[in-house]
Write a protein that holds these residues in place. Sequence first.
Motif, PDB file in Angstrom:
ATOM      1  N   GLU A 100       0.819  -1.210   0.000  1.00  0.00           N
ATOM      2  CA  GLU A 100       0.000   0.000   0.000  1.00  0.00           C
ATOM      3  C   GLU A 100       0.856   1.264   0.000  1.00  0.00           C
ATOM      4  N   GLY A 101       2.139   1.115   0.326  1.00  0.00           N
ATOM      5  CA  GLY A 101       2.999   2.299   0.358  1.00  0.00           C
ATOM      6  C   GLY A 101       3.676   2.579  -0.964  1.00  0.00           C
ATOM      7  N   ILE A 102       3.812   1.568  -1.813  1.00  0.00           N
ATOM      8  CA  ILE A 102       4.527   1.736  -3.077  1.00  0.00           C
ATOM      9  C   ILE A 102       3.706   2.528  -4.091  1.00  0.00           C
ATOM     10  N   LEU A 103       2.433   2.196  -4.242  1.00  0.00           N
ATOM     11  CA  LEU A 103       1.599   2.868  -5.240  1.00  0.00           C
ATOM     12  C   LEU A 103       1.498   4.377  -5.011  1.00  0.00           C
ATOM     13  N   PRO A 104       1.241   4.837  -3.782  1.00  0.00           N
ATOM     14  CA  PRO A 104       1.175   6.294  -3.573  1.00  0.00           C
ATOM     15  C   PRO A 104       2.484   7.009  -3.870  1.00  0.00           C
ATOM     16  N   ARG A 105       3.608   6.321  -3.709  1.00  0.00           N
ATOM     17  CA  ARG A 105       4.890   6.962  -4.004  1.00  0.00           C
ATOM     18  C   ARG A 105       5.013   7.272  -5.491  1.00  0.00           C
ATOM     19  N   PHE A 106       4.544   6.365  -6.323  1.00  0.00           N
ATOM     20  CA  PHE A 106       4.534   6.645  -7.757  1.00  0.00           C
ATOM     21  C   PHE A 106       3.578   7.791  -8.061  1.00  0.00           C
ATOM     22  N   ASP A 107       2.403   7.774  -7.439  1.00  0.00           N
ATOM     23  CA  ASP A 107       1.409   8.812  -7.701  1.00  0.00           C
ATOM     24  C   ASP A 107       1.870  10.186  -7.217  1.00  0.00           C
ATOM     25  N   ASP A 108       2.668  10.207  -6.135  1.00  0.00           N
ATOM     26  CA  ASP A 108       3.114  11.482  -5.551  1.00  0.00           C
ATOM     27  C   ASP A 108       4.445  11.965  -6.123  1.00  0.00           C
ATOM     28  N   GLY A 109       5.001  11.233  -7.095  1.00  0.00           N
ATOM     29  CA  GLY A 109       6.252  11.661  -7.711  1.00  0.00           C
ATOM     30  C   GLY A 109       7.469  11.489  -6.837  1.00  0.00           C
ATOM     31  N   GLU A 110       7.425  10.543  -5.878  1.00  0.00           N
ATOM     32  CA  GLU A 110       8.536  10.354  -4.943  1.00  0.00           C
ATOM     33  C   GLU A 110       9.535   9.303  -5.416  1.00  0.00           C
ATOM     34  N   ILE A 111       9.281   8.696  -6.560  1.00  0.00           N
ATOM     35  CA  ILE A 111      10.231   7.756  -7.150  1.00  0.00           C
ATOM     36  C   ILE A 111      10.712   8.367  -8.450  1.00  0.00           C
ATOM     37  N   VAL A 112      12.034   8.596  -8.547  1.00  0.00           N
ATOM     38  CA  VAL A 112      12.562   9.368  -9.674  1.00  0.00           C
ATOM     39  C   VAL A 112      13.702   8.629 -10.356  1.00  0.00           C
ATOM     40  N   GLY A 113      13.986   9.069 -11.598  1.00  0.00           N
ATOM     41  CA  GLY A 113      15.113   8.540 -12.333  1.00  0.00           C
ATOM     42  C   GLY A 113      16.362   9.354 -12.082  1.00  0.00           C
ATOM     43  N   ALA A 114      17.438   9.051 -12.817  1.00  0.00           N
ATOM     44  CA  ALA A 114      18.720   9.717 -12.602  1.00  0.00           C
ATOM     45  C   ALA A 114      18.653  11.213 -12.862  1.00  0.00           C
ATOM     46  N   ASP A 115      17.730  11.630 -13.728  1.00  0.00           N
ATOM     47  CA  ASP A 115      17.597  13.056 -14.030  1.00  0.00           C
ATOM     48  C   ASP A 115      16.641  13.768 -13.085  1.00  0.00           C
ATOM     49  N   GLY A 116      16.096  13.050 -12.120  1.00  0.00           N
ATOM     50  CA  GLY A 116      15.172  13.644 -11.171  1.00  0.00           C
ATOM     51  C   GLY A 116      13.730  13.643 -11.623  1.00  0.00           C
ATOM     52  N   ALA A 117      13.459  13.173 -12.841  1.00  0.00           N
ATOM     53  CA  ALA A 117      12.095  13.140 -13.349  1.00  0.00           C
ATOM     54  C   ALA A 117      11.305  12.022 -12.666  1.00  0.00           C
ATOM     55  N   PRO A 118      10.100  12.323 -12.199  1.00  0.00           N
ATOM     56  CA  PRO A 118       9.305  11.302 -11.506  1.00  0.00           C
ATOM     57  C   PRO A 118       8.880  10.165 -12.431  1.00  0.00           C
ATOM     58  N   LEU A 119       8.838   8.968 -11.888  1.00  0.00           N
ATOM     59  CA  LEU A 119       8.268   7.832 -12.597  1.00  0.00           C
ATOM     60  C   LEU A 119       6.778   7.781 -12.319  1.00  0.00           C
ATOM     61  N   HIS A 120       6.031   7.116 -13.179  1.00  0.00           N
ATOM     62  CA  HIS A 120       4.613   6.904 -12.956  1.00  0.00           C
ATOM     63  C   HIS A 120       4.332   5.413 -13.031  1.00  0.00           C
ATOM     64  N   ARG A 121       3.099   5.056 -12.792  1.00  0.00           N
ATOM     65  CA  ARG A 121       2.770   3.629 -12.692  1.00  0.00           C
ATOM     66  C   ARG A 121       3.071   2.862 -13.978  1.00  0.00           C
ATOM     67  N   ALA A 122       3.014   3.534 -15.096  1.00  0.00           N
ATOM     68  CA  ALA A 122       3.191   2.844 -16.375  1.00  0.00           C
ATOM     69  C   ALA A 122       4.590   3.005 -16.949  1.00  0.00           C
ATOM     70  N   THR A 123       5.531   3.582 -16.205  1.00  0.00           N
ATOM     71  CA  THR A 123       6.893   3.751 -16.720  1.00  0.00           C
ATOM     72  C   THR A 123       7.493   2.394 -17.062  1.00  0.00           C
ATOM     73  N   PRO A 124       7.901   2.183 -18.338  1.00  0.00           N
ATOM     74  CA  PRO A 124       8.451   0.872 -18.734  1.00  0.00           C
ATOM     75  C   PRO A 124       9.702   0.523 -17.943  1.00  0.00           C
ATOM     76  N   LEU A 125       9.884  -0.746 -17.687  1.00  0.00           N
ATOM     77  CA  LEU A 125      11.036  -1.229 -16.934  1.00  0.00           C
ATOM     78  C   LEU A 125      12.346  -0.791 -17.569  1.00  0.00           C
ATOM     79  N   GLU A 126      12.427  -0.880 -18.908  1.00  0.00           N
ATOM     80  CA  GLU A 126      13.686  -0.619 -19.592  1.00  0.00           C
ATOM     81  C   GLU A 126      14.014   0.860 -19.728  1.00  0.00           C
ATOM     82  N   GLU A 127      13.136   1.725 -19.259  1.00  0.00           N
ATOM     83  CA  GLU A 127      13.373   3.162 -19.425  1.00  0.00           C
ATOM     84  C   GLU A 127      14.459   3.676 -18.485  1.00  0.00           C
ATOM     85  N   HIS A 128      14.692   2.988 -17.374  1.00  0.00           N
ATOM     86  CA  HIS A 128      15.673   3.437 -16.381  1.00  0.00           C
ATOM     87  C   HIS A 128      16.556   2.272 -15.938  1.00  0.00           C
ATOM     88  N   THR A 129      17.820   2.597 -15.659  1.00  0.00           N
ATOM     89  CA  THR A 129      18.725   1.631 -15.041  1.00  0.00           C
ATOM     90  C   THR A 129      18.708   1.782 -13.530  1.00  0.00           C
TER      91      THR A 129
END
Length: 313
Positions: A41-70
């Motif tokens: 229950e804690g993982i989904l809101p983190r994606f929705d709130d923009g708290e999970i980001v890539g190397a450039d700081g851009a937030p991931l969303h629920r549909a971000t493809p696996l291969e888009e980030h290392t």
Amino acid sequence: MKSPLPVRDGVNATRLRLPSEGPWDTALDYMLHRWGHIDPEGILPRFDDGEIVGADGAPLHRATPLEEHTFIWYYRTLPREERLPVELSVLHRDEHLVVVDKPHFLPTTPGGTYIQESALVRLRNELGLPDLVPMHRLDRMTAGVLLFAVNPETRGRYQVLFERRKVQKEYECVSRVRNQQQFLEQFAEPITVRNRMVKSRDYLLASVAEGEPNAETRVSLLRLDRSSEQPRALFRLEPHTGKTHQLRVHMAGLGAGIMHDPFYPILLDKAPDDFSRPLQLLARGVRFRDPITGHETEFRSRLELQEAPPSDG
């Protein structure tokens, strides 16, 4: 690799490497695979709130493809911690360094069950210094002088001193005396212990092995209490290397194991911390030529080992 997320509550964001392939379509699928059994229950809101980001700081969303980030970064959910009944004391602070007396039982950095209750996180929060990093480490059970770098621009100049062994370290410890005469004969002159120490990631203890020495400590007897029913000796220890548990192993090998050591020479059953019986090992001081000022610099602990024999003993 620098985190795109700032320090929060004194704690760095966590970096996670995503697999390049697998049975997961999105980064969310992989995180649910890794951590869903703990905090679904804690993982989904983190994606929705923009708290999970890539190397450039851009937030991931629920549909971000696996291969888009290392690599992706996120903040862990921190467990509730009871404050340890010990306090840090600041010995020195300037624009480059913070030097403290670390008490027994407080870890240097976050790990395991100790996150907020670590010297690093406490100092970041109390001093308002999110970029603070330790220049070296002391075991959780060891007290004494501990250095932290304040300024990221000058941090590397101090780190080089430790990497090149340009910092002289001095410790003190207290050991029980089994045979006073034998003790006096054995330690009539300083002893230099040299051997090869090894430690497996899968095993708690370090041990001595055959082979070229990689650990060295100079041991000097400072005082001996001859009047007590349980005689004790105070030693000065000067390590020339920094292997895990080096001082504890070397003293145990000399038949003078450090008082209240639950590991050496005999591994005791795990028990709750006994704050009345701290390991009798203290990082008394450090000396080095300051790379910024060029001056010879020394910091000394103001702490005392509670089992140390009296100076007139």
